[in-house]
Design an enzyme around this catalytic site. Structure first.
Site, PDB file in Angstrom:
ATOM      1  N   ARG A   1      -3.587   7.732   4.550  1.00  0.00           N
ATOM      2  CA  ARG A   1      -2.203   7.281   3.611  1.00  0.00           C
ATOM      3  C   ARG A   1      -1.791   8.407   1.966  1.00  0.00           C
ATOM      4  O   ARG A   1      -1.005   8.436   1.537  1.00  0.00           O
ATOM      5  CB  ARG A   1      -2.665   5.718   2.915  1.00  0.00           C
TER       6      ARG A   1
ATOM      7  N   GLY B   1       5.044  -7.496   3.468  1.00  0.00           N
ATOM      8  CA  GLY B   1       4.700  -8.573   2.779  1.00  0.00           C
ATOM      9  C   GLY B   1       5.499  -7.938   1.552  1.00  0.00           C
ATOM     10  O   GLY B   1       6.215  -9.113   1.183  1.00  0.00           O
ATOM     11  N   THR B   2       5.976  -7.297   1.404  1.00  0.00           N
ATOM     12  CA  THR B   2       6.558  -7.257  -0.212  1.00  0.00           C
ATOM     13  C   THR B   2       8.017  -7.917  -0.127  1.00  0.00           C
ATOM     14  O   THR B   2       9.338  -7.752  -0.484  1.00  0.00           O
ATOM     15  CB  THR B   2       7.267  -5.456  -0.740  1.00  0.00           C
TER      16      THR B   2
ATOM     17  N   ILE C   1       2.468   3.323   6.677  1.00  0.00           N
ATOM     18  CA  ILE C   1       1.443   3.941   8.097  1.00  0.00           C
ATOM     19  C   ILE C   1       1.186   2.877   9.314  1.00  0.00           C
ATOM     20  O   ILE C   1       0.932   3.577  10.326  1.00  0.00           O
ATOM     21  CB  ILE C   1       0.054   4.689   6.709  1.00  0.00           C
ATOM     22  N   ASP C   2       0.930   1.880   8.649  1.00  0.00           N
ATOM     23  CA  ASP C   2       0.752   1.362  10.278  1.00  0.00           C
ATOM     24  C   ASP C   2       2.051   0.644  11.541  1.00  0.00           C
ATOM     25  O   ASP C   2       1.396   0.475  12.096  1.00  0.00           O
ATOM     26  CB  ASP C   2       0.349  -0.337   9.548  1.00  0.00           C
TER      27      ASP C   2
ATOM     28  N   GLY D   1       1.354  -1.357   0.117  1.00  0.00           N
ATOM     29  CA  GLY D   1       0.332   0.347  -0.098  1.00  0.00           C
ATOM     30  C   GLY D   1       0.974   1.528  -0.348  1.00  0.00           C
ATOM     31  O   GLY D   1       1.907   0.958   0.469  1.00  0.00           O
TER      32      GLY D   1
ATOM     33  N   GLU E   1      -9.390  -1.024  13.360  1.00  0.00           N
ATOM     34  CA  GLU E   1      -9.377  -1.448  12.032  1.00  0.00           C
ATOM     35  C   GLU E   1      -9.627  -2.632  12.817  1.00  0.00           C
ATOM     36  O   GLU E   1     -10.619  -3.535  12.478  1.00  0.00           O
ATOM     37  CB  GLU E   1      -8.946  -1.329  11.348  1.00  0.00           C
TER      38      GLU E   1
ATOM     39  N   MET F   1      -6.796   3.055  10.770  1.00  0.00           N
ATOM     40  CA  MET F   1      -6.153   1.928  10.017  1.00  0.00           C
ATOM     41  C   MET F   1      -5.001   1.190  11.000  1.00  0.00           C
ATOM     42  O   MET F   1      -4.728   1.497  12.052  1.00  0.00           O
ATOM     43  CB  MET F   1      -5.505   1.983   8.873  1.00  0.00           C
ATOM     44  N   GLY F   2      -4.337   0.279  10.043  1.00  0.00           N
ATOM     45  CA  GLY F   2      -3.190  -0.390  11.164  1.00  0.00           C
ATOM     46  C   GLY F   2      -3.683  -1.803  10.575  1.00  0.00           C
ATOM     47  O   GLY F   2      -2.487  -2.284  11.776  1.00  0.00           O
TER      48      GLY F   2
HETATM   49  O1  F6P Z   1      -0.832  -1.727   5.152  1.00  0.00           O
HETATM   50  C1  F6P Z   1      -1.492  -0.811   5.115  1.00  0.00           C
HETATM   51  C2  F6P Z   1      -3.019  -0.237   4.960  1.00  0.00           C
HETATM   52  O2  F6P Z   1      -3.455   1.142   5.227  1.00  0.00           O
HETATM   53  C3  F6P Z   1      -3.902  -1.460   6.056  1.00  0.00           C
HETATM   54  O3  F6P Z   1      -3.589   0.196   7.318  1.00  0.00           O
HETATM   55  C4  F6P Z   1      -4.955  -1.470   5.247  1.00  0.00           C
HETATM   56  O4  F6P Z   1      -5.872  -2.465   6.317  1.00  0.00           O
HETATM   57  C5  F6P Z   1      -4.950  -1.532   4.140  1.00  0.00           C
HETATM   58  O5  F6P Z   1      -3.715  -1.138   3.963  1.00  0.00           O
HETATM   59  C6  F6P Z   1      -5.982  -0.977   3.164  1.00  0.00           C
HETATM   60  O6  F6P Z   1      -5.421  -1.380   1.365  1.00  0.00           O
HETATM   61  P1  F6P Z   1      -6.319  -1.499   0.352  1.00  0.00           P
HETATM   62  O7  F6P Z   1      -7.587  -0.878   0.743  1.00  0.00           O
HETATM   63  O8  F6P Z   1      -5.054  -0.010  -0.320  1.00  0.00           O
HETATM   64  O9  F6P Z   1      -6.165  -3.074   0.376  1.00  0.00           O
END
Ligand code: F6P
Length: 352
Positions: A279, A111-112, A133-134, A10, A229, A176-177
């Site tokens: 973000r 992940g990356t 951001i998390d 992300g 979340e 988020m997080g």
């Molecule tokens: O990992 C960053 C993040 O913003 C999380 O906090 C959130 O759950 C997720 O990405 C949402 O990602 P996307 O909507 O881009 O799939």
């Protein structure tokens, strides 16, 4: 040397700042050539590759811009099946040799970085830079993007107090997080939230109502609740919702919390879901600075051929650590986190 750089997962504020720092330091001080790999690590794995050379002019005027000039993706991994993984590696190796790359700098979260390790294991040297951001990536105390997300969320949540007070309501803000409560905890403290609900500490509605009641007794007929979340009630699973494509994401817990508060205490409650606002947009100064320092350090690691390492910020220093020397996974808030203890010490309820 020829180095590649990609941004994966992300997006977050500060990605362009790190691309700029890598490109400038590599060209100006090391005489390297820099190639931008597009759309995360995918750009090196496709045939033909999605790659372009980055010159100083390409990174001029981008420090303050959100998003990433290289694009990104968090839509799955080519390594999910052995067949697609083998094809991705074969393409990457062919592209690597054609471009004459010596190293790829991978800017991404857990992940990356796990995908990057697959490239490294196939003989393509990697240096990693943490962004999310998390703030949930193990090798660094602070990741690129976190401080901007906290600033944006804090500003938004601060604005809920006056409307909550005017209507004697409860305002529930969902941030988020993923499975980590860093954004919720930090933005909750910075915005004077009364209750902060974290994935790491399953909450009870009794504790939440009790915290509101004790505020009422002090004449405070409103409350501001920040909920991560990934937070959930004791004994329950986190809540998920579907996106437009049908993919499933964490989300929806704020609605449940507001409903339950109304049901159990009869208090009018409203929900704000901050979502991707956290973000987007321009990076905060601290993210611009961190991204610059991370980018410079990563290039120095490449020049010293210290491959297979990830840069970080720990104990006040810019550091590096080998991929094998830490859990290449998402981390959570420690229950001994000093900020978590400070929040509780000043009377913020964590719903326990
Ligand atoms: O990992 C960053 C993040 O913003 C999380 O906090 C959130 O759950 C997720 O990405 C949402 O990602 P996307 O909507 O881009 O799939």
């Amino acid at each position: 040397m020829n180095i590649g750089i990609c941004t994966g997962g992300g997006d977050c504020p500060g990605l362009n700042a790190v691309i700029r720092a890598v490109t400038r330091h590599a060209i100006l001080n090391h005489g390297m050539k820099v190639f931008g790999i597009e759309c995360s690590i995918n750009g090196i794995m496709t045939n033909p590759p999605a790659v372009r050379e980055l010159k100083l002019s390409d990174v001029s005027g981008i420090l303050h811009k959100g998003g990433t000039i290289l694009g990104t993706s968090n839509a799955g991994s080519p390594f999910k099946s052995p067949e697609s993984g083998a094809k991705a590696i074969a393409n990457a190796l062919a592209n690597w040799n054609t471009l004459g790359l010596d190293c790829l700098i991978v800017v991404g979260g857990d992940g990356t970085q796990r995908m990057a390790v697959q490239l490294q294991d196939a003989g393509m040297p990697i240096v990693g830079i943490p962004k999310t951001i998390d703030n949930d990536y193990e090798p660094t105390d602070v990741s690129i993007g976190f401080m901007t997300a906290v600033e944006v969320a804090s500003e938004a949540i601060s604005r809920l107090h006056s409307t909550a007070e005017a209507h004697s309501r409860v305002m529930v803000a969902e941030v988020m997080g993923r499975d980590a409560g860093f954004i919720a905890l930090h933005s909750g403290i910075a915005s004077a939230a009364n209750i902060i609900l974290l994935p790491e500490i399953p909450f009870s509605y009794d504790a939440i109502i009790k915290a509101m009641e004790s505020r009422r007794k002090r004449g405070r007929n409103f409350s501001v609740v920040v909920v991560a979340e990934g937070a959930h009630e004791i004994g329950c699973e986190p809540k998920f919702r579907s996106s437009s494509t049908g993919s499933v994401h964490l989300g929806g817990i704020a609605d449940e919390v507001a409903r339950e508060i109304h049901k159990r205490a009869g208090i009018d409650s409203r929900v704000t879901v901050l979502g991707h606002i956290q973000r987007g947009g321009s990076p905060a100064p601290l993210d611009r600075i961190l991204a610059t320092a991370f980018g410079v350090h990563a290039v120095d690691l490449v020049a010293a051929k210290k491959f297979g390492t990830v840069v970080g910020y720990r104990g006040g220093e810019i550091t590096s650590i080998k991929y094998g020397d830490f859990a290449n996974e998402a981390r959570s808030l420690s229950l001994n986190d000093p900020f978590l203890m400070a929040a509780e010490a000043i009377g913020i309820s964590l719903g326990r």
